[in-house]
Structure formats: C-alpha cells, structure tokens
Scaffold this motif. Sequence first.
Motif, PDB file in Angstrom:
ATOM      1  N   SER A  20       0.830  -1.194   0.000  1.00  0.00           N
ATOM      2  CA  SER A  20       0.000   0.000   0.000  1.00  0.00           C
ATOM      3  C   SER A  20       0.871   1.253   0.000  1.00  0.00           C
ATOM      4  CB  SER A  20      -0.906   0.005   1.234  1.00  0.00           C
ATOM      5  OG  SER A  20      -0.135   0.124   2.421  1.00  0.00           O
ATOM      6  N   VAL A  21       0.275   2.360  -0.418  1.00  0.00           N
ATOM      7  CA  VAL A  21       0.990   3.636  -0.436  1.00  0.00           C
ATOM      8  C   VAL A  21       1.385   4.035   0.977  1.00  0.00           C
ATOM      9  CG1 VAL A  21       0.762   6.095  -0.945  1.00  0.00           C
ATOM     10  CG2 VAL A  21      -0.123   4.405  -2.562  1.00  0.00           C
ATOM     11  N   SER A  22       0.512   3.797   1.954  1.00  0.00           N
ATOM     12  CA  SER A  22       0.826   4.153   3.337  1.00  0.00           C
ATOM     13  C   SER A  22       1.999   3.341   3.866  1.00  0.00           C
ATOM     14  CB  SER A  22      -0.405   3.943   4.222  1.00  0.00           C
ATOM     15  OG  SER A  22      -0.839   2.592   4.181  1.00  0.00           O
ATOM     16  N   ASP A  23       2.086   2.080   3.472  1.00  0.00           N
ATOM     17  CA  ASP A  23       3.206   1.232   3.881  1.00  0.00           C
ATOM     18  C   ASP A  23       4.513   1.769   3.314  1.00  0.00           C
ATOM     19  OD1 ASP A  23       4.657  -0.838   4.964  1.00  0.00           O
ATOM     20  OD2 ASP A  23       4.155  -2.259   3.374  1.00  0.00           O
ATOM     21  N   ILE A  24       4.491   2.151   2.061  1.00  0.00           N
ATOM     22  CA  ILE A  24       5.675   2.716   1.413  1.00  0.00           C
ATOM     23  C   ILE A  24       6.078   4.020   2.097  1.00  0.00           C
ATOM     24  CG2 ILE A  24       6.582   3.666  -0.742  1.00  0.00           C
ATOM     25  CD1 ILE A  24       4.660   1.726  -2.190  1.00  0.00           C
ATOM     26  N   ASN A  25       5.096   4.846   2.433  1.00  0.00           N
ATOM     27  CA  ASN A  25       5.386   6.121   3.091  1.00  0.00           C
ATOM     28  C   ASN A  25       6.003   5.918   4.465  1.00  0.00           C
ATOM     29  OD1 ASN A  25       4.388   7.546   0.904  1.00  0.00           O
ATOM     30  ND2 ASN A  25       2.350   7.785   1.772  1.00  0.00           N
ATOM     31  N   ARG A  26       5.516   4.916   5.200  1.00  0.00           N
ATOM     32  CA  ARG A  26       6.071   4.648   6.537  1.00  0.00           C
ATOM     33  C   ARG A  26       7.541   4.235   6.447  1.00  0.00           C
ATOM     34  NH1 ARG A  26       1.170   1.951   7.370  1.00  0.00           N
ATOM     35  NH2 ARG A  26       2.194  -0.054   7.048  1.00  0.00           N
ATOM     36  N   VAL A  27       7.842   3.357   5.513  1.00  0.00           N
ATOM     37  CA  VAL A  27       9.228   2.913   5.351  1.00  0.00           C
ATOM     38  C   VAL A  27      10.094   4.055   4.845  1.00  0.00           C
ATOM     39  CG1 VAL A  27      10.727   1.335   4.077  1.00  0.00           C
ATOM     40  CG2 VAL A  27       8.553   0.517   4.993  1.00  0.00           C
TER      41      VAL A  27
END
Length: 490
Positions: A20-27
């Motif tokens: 997900s985009v949110s997962d990518i943003n967190r990393v």
Amino acid sequence: MVEYDKQRKVDFVSGLTGSSVSDINRVSLALPLAIFLWSVLQSRLRVFSPYTPVALLVDVLLNCGVVLFAITIYASSSWLFNLLLALPAIVVLITSPSSSHRQHVSKPPSSRNSKDAPSDPLPVKPFVTHYRASMMVITCVAILAVDFRVFPRRFAKVENWGTSLMDMGVGSFVYTAGVVSVRSLLKTRSGQRPPLSARMVQSIRHSIPLLILGIIRLLSVKGLDYAEHVTEYGVHWNFFFTLGFLPPFVALFQSAFDYVPSYAVLSCAVAIIYQTTLDSTNLKAYILTAPRTGLLSQNREGVFSFVGYLAIFLAGQSLGTLTLPRQEPLPKDTPVTEVIRKSTLGRLVISACCWSFLSYIAISYHGLGLSVSRRLANLPYVLWVASYNSAQIAACCAIERFCFPKLYSARTHEEEIERSREATSPVLAAFNRNGLAVFLVANLLTGLVNLTIPTLDTTALQSMGVLVGYISIVSAVALGLDKLDLSIKL
C-alpha cells in the motif's frame, strides 16, 4: 561460479501485487528522519566538523545503513525504526542549545568583501543534495536487496497493477533528474533560449553515453544469460534507453514551453493524453497482452511507458523551477500568506499538496478510480511519483530551515559556500556528485553478486552481510571519486 536456477529467480520477483501507499510512506519516512538526525547532530554538536574517521562511519551508518535496514530487517517494524531515529534527534534538541549563532559569527564585511556578497541566482542548496542523494542510495540498495529473501516481496516491482517501493524508485530516479536539469534553463534569460537545432545537438550529446550504456547492458545480459523479467521493459529495452531518449524529447518540449509556460501543466497534459489513449484505444491491451512477434511488440513496455516517464521528468522540472532559484529576502512584517506563497519552503509545500490532491483524485474510489501501473507508466503512476517526491523534497527543505536557519544569510560568497559545505553530508554529497556513475557501479556489483552467490538460498544474516559489504563498496566508490575531485558526467 555458482550455478542457480534462472527461471526460479525470475519467478521470485514477478507476479507481485506490491504494497500500500501508506506502507511505502512509513518505510520511506526513514530517509528524511536520517537526514534530520544528521542535521541535528551537525547543527547542535558539530559531530561532522572536523570530518574524522568516526564522523565518516556515523555518516555512512546514518545515510546508507539506515536505508538498508529500513527496507530489510526493519521493514515490518517501520514505526519502531522511525521512533529509534527520531528519539536521539529529540534528545539532542532538548539537551543541546543551538550553535548556529556561534557557527556563523563573522567580522563586519570590509568594503572589498561587501562587493563579494552572494549574488549567485542559483546557489548550491544542501537540502536538494540530500534529497537527490537519498533517492540514489535507496535505489542502489534496492536493486541488489530485491534478490534476497530478507527484502520483503511486497516492495519488489509489481507485475501489472499496484504500488511498490521499487516502482517508486524507478520513477524517482527520473524525477530527480528533471529537478536538476532545469538549472541550465534557469541560467538563460527569457527570450534567449538557444534555437531548437542547438538544443537537439546538445541533448543528443547527453544521450549518446546513456544509449551506449544501454547497449552494453543489453549485450551483457543476453551474453551472460542473466535472469531478467521481460515484462519490466521488454526483451531488448532497459532503463538506460529510457534515460537516453529523454533529453531529445525534453528539448522538443522546451518549444512548447513558449505556449504553455508551466512544466507542471505540460506534465499533466502529456500524462492525461497518454491515459486517454490507453483507455480509448486498444493500446492498453496491446501493451499488456500482445504476443511478442516484432521488434516493437517485443519492447512495447519500454517504448510506450517512455511517455509516462517524460511526464515525470517534466514534473521534476516544474519542482526545479521552484527549488533552485535563490529566495529573495522577505521583510519581517510580511503577512503569513505572502511568506507561504513566496518562500521556497512554502512553494514546495503547496506543490506537494497539489500533486497529492491530484494523485488522490486519480486513484481514489471517489475520484477517477484508476489503478497505478509502473509497467504502463500511466497517469496515476505519474501523479503518485510526483506527489511522493515533492513531499520528500519539501521535508528536506523544512529540515534545513529548522536546523540551519542562517544558511543563506552569508555576507560573502565564500562564507555561503562554507556554510553550505558544513550543512551537507559528505557521503550524500559524494553520491549526488557522481550519481549516474555510482548507479552504474551498483548495477555492475549487483550482476557480479547474482552470478557468484545463490541469493535465494542465503540466510538473513548472510544476506545482510553481503548487502552491508555491497553498500560499503558503493559508498567507498562515491567518496573516492569525490576525494579525487572527479565529476563523471554521463
């Protein structure tokens, strides 16, 4: 040489649905947090001045090691990892007073020095260096890490639809190139742009080395029977060809700039026209399902996705026009709205918000409901890359403004250069100086590792050992070129 199952390697990195985009943003949050921690250590404790071997080690750990660990063993604990980066910075901020006033105290300028006051309209900006180099570091790490099981499969490139960390990396590489490419255009005054013929000749000169690298990569991959995934770019096409064909097409679009004086509008126009063509014709089905019978059909992904990458490059140029010029001093009584509208940071935040809104409209169920496809490089992909990168560079700018508030208030040109040097990570400066050459070295090392080590069968400890050694060598190459004062422009 260790033999391995080529098809097994191809299957390992194909058919993925991404994350997900949110997962990518967190990393990805680890990148600006690492820069923030470096900036706090430098502005408050002067850890990197002088630049001792210990300072070098800390610099490499923060700006290369953090990236490596963020996308491998800490990928499933991104919030914990980000907290581990943020806490030391907060502690230093609380316990150590700002030393910026001591760093930049200088004698009143003499009449001779007053004539040397900074006047460069395009000054070197450390936050741009940090942004570009961090994108290069994560790209170099990911291209090898993806071949190991310690790298989460959700971060590898998707097959057709979806988002992933590596899909963002490809677009970010093109976007960052667009940001700095506009520097030469900003140096020319309005109405004095070289004629199209001269621009084409110059662009072709820039393209030839990249196209040669593309041919070398093609021959080496085919000659060594190296594992490759043809749905990425095609049978013969590779990323160097995409980079090589960008300069001539960008030169053509500079003529369109006379009629549409906005790179952002041009970028959106190209992406929208391309998306409309995908949806209203058989082009989408052709790219995704056509048999590979001729030269065009064999390389259809690379040929047609080039349009999307051109839009991404233009979006990068749009941000470059906001980022690179010197910000004019604003009076102390300037209204907040004017500060936001005229300051570099304000413009970057506005740009990030606009691109993010457009991306949401394109992808959201309540908007157009389009799916991101790196393979097509369609409109949602273009907007996603633009929103992500504009937010990243805005974050880097905010960090610089907070940690080095007096960076651009130097009284002389020499003093400004010294301040910029002190506010820039030497490791990231080295990656930024010879980015494409370092990327080429990283590609060569990636191929060497894959041809000598059964990456799919290594343990997590062995994988991290190889990856730490790899990024150490890549960093040493970048620092070595910088130490020798070499700038390899491809």
